[in-house]
Scaffold this motif. Structure first.
Motif, PDB file in Angstrom:
ATOM      1  N   ASN A  85      -6.276   4.655 -11.767  1.00  0.00           N
ATOM      2  CA  ASN A  85      -5.163   3.832 -11.296  1.00  0.00           C
ATOM      3  C   ASN A  85      -4.445   4.491 -10.127  1.00  0.00           C
ATOM      4  O   ASN A  85      -4.049   3.814  -9.167  1.00  0.00           O
ATOM      5  CB  ASN A  85      -4.169   3.565 -12.426  1.00  0.00           C
ATOM      6  N   GLN A  87      -5.767   6.577  -7.995  1.00  0.00           N
ATOM      7  CA  GLN A  87      -6.661   6.481  -6.845  1.00  0.00           C
ATOM      8  C   GLN A  87      -6.601   5.093  -6.231  1.00  0.00           C
ATOM      9  O   GLN A  87      -6.581   4.932  -5.016  1.00  0.00           O
ATOM     10  CB  GLN A  87      -8.106   6.809  -7.271  1.00  0.00           C
ATOM     11  N   ASN A  88      -6.566   4.074  -7.088  1.00  0.00           N
ATOM     12  CA  ASN A  88      -6.476   2.696  -6.601  1.00  0.00           C
ATOM     13  C   ASN A  88      -5.189   2.463  -5.835  1.00  0.00           C
ATOM     14  O   ASN A  88      -5.167   1.768  -4.819  1.00  0.00           O
ATOM     15  CB  ASN A  88      -6.573   1.702  -7.764  1.00  0.00           C
ATOM     16  N   ASN A  89      -4.086   3.045  -6.336  1.00  0.00           N
ATOM     17  CA  ASN A  89      -2.805   2.890  -5.656  1.00  0.00           C
ATOM     18  C   ASN A  89      -2.825   3.554  -4.287  1.00  0.00           C
ATOM     19  O   ASN A  89      -2.279   3.034  -3.312  1.00  0.00           O
ATOM     20  CB  ASN A  89      -1.670   3.475  -6.499  1.00  0.00           C
ATOM     21  N   ASN A 123      -5.397   3.951  -2.369  1.00  0.00           N
ATOM     22  CA  ASN A 123      -6.260   3.208  -1.473  1.00  0.00           C
ATOM     23  C   ASN A 123      -5.836   1.759  -1.284  1.00  0.00           C
ATOM     24  O   ASN A 123      -6.507   1.002  -0.599  1.00  0.00           O
ATOM     25  CB  ASN A 123      -7.708   3.243  -2.006  1.00  0.00           C
ATOM     26  N   GLN A 124      -4.727   1.390  -1.904  1.00  0.00           N
ATOM     27  CA  GLN A 124      -4.300  -0.005  -1.869  1.00  0.00           C
ATOM     28  C   GLN A 124      -3.797  -0.398  -0.485  1.00  0.00           C
ATOM     29  O   GLN A 124      -3.046   0.321   0.157  1.00  0.00           O
ATOM     30  CB  GLN A 124      -3.190  -0.229  -2.895  1.00  0.00           C
ATOM     31  N   ASN A 125      -4.247  -1.555  -0.010  1.00  0.00           N
ATOM     32  CA  ASN A 125      -3.792  -2.078   1.264  1.00  0.00           C
ATOM     33  C   ASN A 125      -2.488  -2.849   1.078  1.00  0.00           C
ATOM     34  O   ASN A 125      -2.084  -3.155  -0.044  1.00  0.00           O
ATOM     35  CB  ASN A 125      -4.850  -3.000   1.861  1.00  0.00           C
ATOM     36  N   ASN A 129      -0.363  -5.997   0.688  1.00  0.00           N
ATOM     37  CA  ASN A 129      -0.720  -7.321   0.205  1.00  0.00           C
ATOM     38  C   ASN A 129      -0.266  -8.379   1.211  1.00  0.00           C
ATOM     39  O   ASN A 129       0.372  -8.071   2.232  1.00  0.00           O
ATOM     40  CB  ASN A 129      -0.135  -7.582  -1.192  1.00  0.00           C
ATOM     41  N   THR A 147       1.914   3.894   1.118  1.00  0.00           N
ATOM     42  CA  THR A 147       0.867   4.891   1.249  1.00  0.00           C
ATOM     43  C   THR A 147       0.366   4.973   2.691  1.00  0.00           C
ATOM     44  O   THR A 147       0.596   4.060   3.490  1.00  0.00           O
ATOM     45  CB  THR A 147      -0.329   4.540   0.349  1.00  0.00           C
ATOM     46  N   GLN A 151      -1.548   1.927   3.594  1.00  0.00           N
ATOM     47  CA  GLN A 151      -0.690   0.778   3.861  1.00  0.00           C
ATOM     48  C   GLN A 151      -0.010   0.895   5.220  1.00  0.00           C
ATOM     49  O   GLN A 151       0.186  -0.113   5.908  1.00  0.00           O
ATOM     50  CB  GLN A 151       0.355   0.638   2.752  1.00  0.00           C
ATOM     51  N   ASP A 160      -2.382  -0.107   7.749  1.00  0.00           N
ATOM     52  CA  ASP A 160      -2.393  -1.573   7.711  1.00  0.00           C
ATOM     53  C   ASP A 160      -1.249  -2.140   8.545  1.00  0.00           C
ATOM     54  O   ASP A 160      -1.408  -3.126   9.269  1.00  0.00           O
ATOM     55  CB  ASP A 160      -2.243  -2.061   6.264  1.00  0.00           C
TER      56      ASP A 160
END
Length: 242
Positions: free
Chosen positions: A21, A23-25, A27-29, A31, A205, A208, A211
């Motif tokens: 979780n 790691q996912n956070n 790498n999260q783009n 939204n 992050t 982000q 992004d």
């Protein structure tokens, strides 16, 4: 399976899930709502009202409420002035009316919660600024704050109390608005650097923020995106050394 092994396996599974979780956070783009906030703030700051209409429709379609968008446009006046903010609000009124004619009903959303405290606005603003910067604000004034103490009062009482304290937008969303405006108007690299650091402090992050640069490139232009990318690279390089 032996009974005494089950707690151990449970702990291992829990740790693995937590790591995944996290790691996912990382790498999260951004939204769709967050990207829309960047698009709305950047085009409002530039005064590109035709592009702003597109971004406003995109934001509403992505699920931003009317009050969230109004709050974003009000927030940005502190960084690019009343004229841009008011023109943004007027454009938003037009967009809402056009959507209403088309039979589209947009969600108004929550109002700001009332502030219930005996502390002065200056004290409240100082506490919020400490949270954002992760730095104590009780030392002797330096730089522009020492040169013009009035602006230190206005910043803490109005910007960080009156504005940031309103809970319609999160701190992360407010920082997206802020860095979008600063990147769009240009020639304010020290301010952009400070707020990119704050953006990281409040949970955005590096992925982000990259992004964010991409949205600036698409909505404002390559020049502004390139300048903002240079500042972001410096911020992330410094963070990696800490």
């Amino acid at each position: 399976m032996k009974t005494h092994l089950r707690p151990v396996l449970f702990i291992i599974l829990l740790l693995a899930t937590t790591i995944m979780n996290a790691q996912n956070n990382i790498n999260q783009n951004l939204n769709d709502k967050q990207k829309a906030i960047v698009g709305i703030a950047s085009t409002t700051a530039k005064g590109d009202l035709s592009k702003l209409k597109e971004e406003l429709n995109t934001g509403l379609d992505a699920g931003l409420t009317i009050n969230q968008i109004k709050e974003a446009i009000v927030h940005l006046y502190a960084y690019c002035g009343f004229p841009r903010s008011i023109r943004g609000l007027q454009t938003f009124m037009t967009v809402l009316e056009e959507r209403k004619v088309k039979g589209i009903t947009d969600v108004v959303g929550a109002e700001a919660s009332p502030i219930k405290t005996d502390r002065s606005k200056y004290e409240r603003g100082q506490v919020i600024l400490e949270k954002l910067t992760e730095t104590k604000q009780d030392g002797p004034k330096k730089g522009y704050s020492a040169f013009a103490p009035e602006i230190d009062i206005f910043l803490k009482e109005h910007l960080f109390a009156d504005i940031f304290e309103r809970d319609i937008l999160t701190y992360a969303e407010r920082e997206l608005v802020t860095i979008s405006v600063i990147a769009s108007i240009g020639d304010a690299e020290p301010m952009l650097q400070s707020h990119l650091n704050i953006a990281l402090n409040v949970g955005l992050t590096p992925v982000q923020l990259h992004d964010f640069i991409s949205v600036i490139r698409a909505t404002v232009g390559k020049k502004e995106a390139k300048a903002a990318q240079k500042v972001l690279d410096e911020v992330l390089k410094t963070k990696s050394k800490i």
